[in-house]
Scaffold this active site. Sequence first.
Site, PDB file in Angstrom:
ATOM      1  N   ASN A   1       3.747  -5.423  -5.255  1.00 55.09           N
ATOM      2  CA  ASN A   1       4.048  -4.019  -5.567  1.00 55.09           C
ATOM      3  C   ASN A   1       2.714  -3.364  -5.931  1.00 55.09           C
ATOM      4  OD1 ASN A   1       4.899  -1.577  -6.545  1.00 55.09           O
ATOM      5  ND2 ASN A   1       5.985  -2.415  -8.328  1.00 55.09           N
TER       6      ASN A   1
ATOM      7  N   LYS B   1       2.080  -0.372  -6.430  1.00 52.61           N
ATOM      8  CA  LYS B   1       2.224   0.827  -7.269  1.00 52.61           C
ATOM      9  C   LYS B   1       1.331   1.950  -6.731  1.00 52.61           C
ATOM     10  CE  LYS B   1       3.618  -2.173 -10.985  1.00 52.61           C
ATOM     11  NZ  LYS B   1       3.754  -2.423 -12.416  1.00 52.61           N
TER      12      LYS B   1
ATOM     13  N   HIS C   1      12.784   0.235 -10.122  1.00 55.45           N
ATOM     14  CA  HIS C   1      11.697  -0.294 -10.944  1.00 55.45           C
ATOM     15  C   HIS C   1      11.711   0.423 -12.296  1.00 55.45           C
ATOM     16  CE1 HIS C   1       7.748  -1.327 -12.408  1.00 55.45           C
ATOM     17  NE2 HIS C   1       7.727  -2.302 -11.529  1.00 55.45           N
TER      18      HIS C   1
ATOM     19  N   GLU D   1       9.457   1.535 -14.072  1.00 54.29           N
ATOM     20  CA  GLU D   1       8.579   2.714 -14.135  1.00 54.29           C
ATOM     21  C   GLU D   1       9.278   3.929 -13.526  1.00 54.29           C
ATOM     22  OE1 GLU D   1       5.175   0.875 -12.267  1.00 54.29           O
ATOM     23  OE2 GLU D   1       4.986  -0.445 -14.004  1.00 54.29           O
TER      24      GLU D   1
ATOM     25  N   GLU E   1      12.713  -7.986 -14.052  1.00 55.16           N
ATOM     26  CA  GLU E   1      11.398  -7.685 -14.600  1.00 55.16           C
ATOM     27  C   GLU E   1      11.535  -7.185 -16.033  1.00 55.16           C
ATOM     28  OE1 GLU E   1       8.395  -6.776 -11.240  1.00 55.16           O
ATOM     29  OE2 GLU E   1       9.375  -4.921 -11.830  1.00 55.16           O
TER      30      GLU E   1
ATOM     31  N   GLY F   1       2.659  -5.627 -16.497  1.00 52.60           N
ATOM     32  CA  GLY F   1       1.313  -5.090 -16.661  1.00 52.60           C
ATOM     33  C   GLY F   1       0.709  -5.339 -18.029  1.00 52.60           C
TER      34      GLY F   1
ATOM     35  N   SER G   1       3.639  -9.726 -15.024  1.00 54.73           N
ATOM     36  CA  SER G   1       2.427 -10.512 -15.284  1.00 54.73           C
ATOM     37  C   SER G   1       2.481 -11.898 -14.651  1.00 54.73           C
ATOM     38  CB  SER G   1       2.144 -10.609 -16.790  1.00 54.73           C
ATOM     39  OG  SER G   1       1.949  -9.304 -17.321  1.00 54.73           O
TER      40      SER G   1
HETATM   41  P1  PGA Z   1       2.678  -6.811 -13.012  1.00 58.86           P
HETATM   42  O1  PGA Z   1       3.765  -5.806 -12.424  1.00 58.86           O
HETATM   43  O2  PGA Z   1       2.670  -8.028 -12.124  1.00 58.86           O
HETATM   44  O3  PGA Z   1       1.373  -6.046 -12.935  1.00 58.86           O
HETATM   45  O4  PGA Z   1       3.073  -7.124 -14.407  1.00 58.86           O
HETATM   46  C1  PGA Z   1       4.971  -6.284 -11.911  1.00 58.86           C
HETATM   47  C2  PGA Z   1       5.810  -5.127 -11.442  1.00 58.86           C
HETATM   48  O5  PGA Z   1       5.868  -4.099 -12.116  1.00 58.86           O
HETATM   49  O6  PGA Z   1       6.438  -5.214 -10.369  1.00 58.86           O
END
Ligand code: PGA
Length: 251
Positions: free
Chosen positions: A9, A11, A96, A98, A168, A174, A214
């Site tokens: 992803n 982003k 997601h 976000e 997630e 992140g 992460s």
């Molecule tokens: P990350 O993000 O691996 O940077 O923690 C995962 C995601 O949001 O899909």
Amino acid sequence: MRKNIVAGNWKMNKTLQEGLALATELNEALAGAKLNCDVVIGTPFIHLASVVAAVDTKVIGVAAQNCANKESGAYTGEISASMVKSTGAEYVILGHSERREYYGETSAILNEKVALTLANGLTPIYCCGEALDVRNANEQNAFVKNQLDETVFNLSADDFKKIVIAYEPIWAIGTGVTASTEQAQDTLAFIRSAIAAKFGQEIADGTSILYGGSCNAKNAPELFAQPDIDGGLIGGASLKVADFKAIIDAF
Ligand code: PGA
């Protein structure tokens, strides 16, 4: 049997040129490799058609990170599922955290997006997961179950079979704080049991459920060795080929 999937992803990262370079480098790194998982990259919308043209889509599936909850028409700035499909992309990441948090995506909106994604022959990678206060109160199972009840558990069994789930936990995204292997496995096992209760064991056993948050080259081997973890949704570590390839190689 269900598939193992490592999905990136990106982003809101990478210009078109940078994204094309990343996709091309990944394509070269995977060419001829023996892979034990499907590989997907979730790029910004404007990259989709170019990335599809630049990679071997038999090896690398391409995903959008969102789509509109309307079919077409006067929705300035939106991108429909049929537009995503027309690029040659095969997946759409939906729900997601976000998008839920910053863009107000509710279960009602997500139901529309899931339906349009499926209607256009795309595979939704449907995200769920709790915030830290919910985890601290040990209420993550009820929280995630409710997210599923309000959305993809409303699908017919035939449609549910077409989706991929990504768990997630928001506190792990992140942040560099990965859920422990045990936390991830326990929650994914719970999700699978909830799917079994709703749609039956056969469908539960056939559903790919990914962990995200992460996930990196170091923790992926242990995470992917768990019986209910069928792969990862990878943010930061999908932006460098060496890191992403190492996660793919964890299978
Ligand atoms: P990350 O993000 O691996 O940077 O923690 C995962 C995601 O949001 O899909």
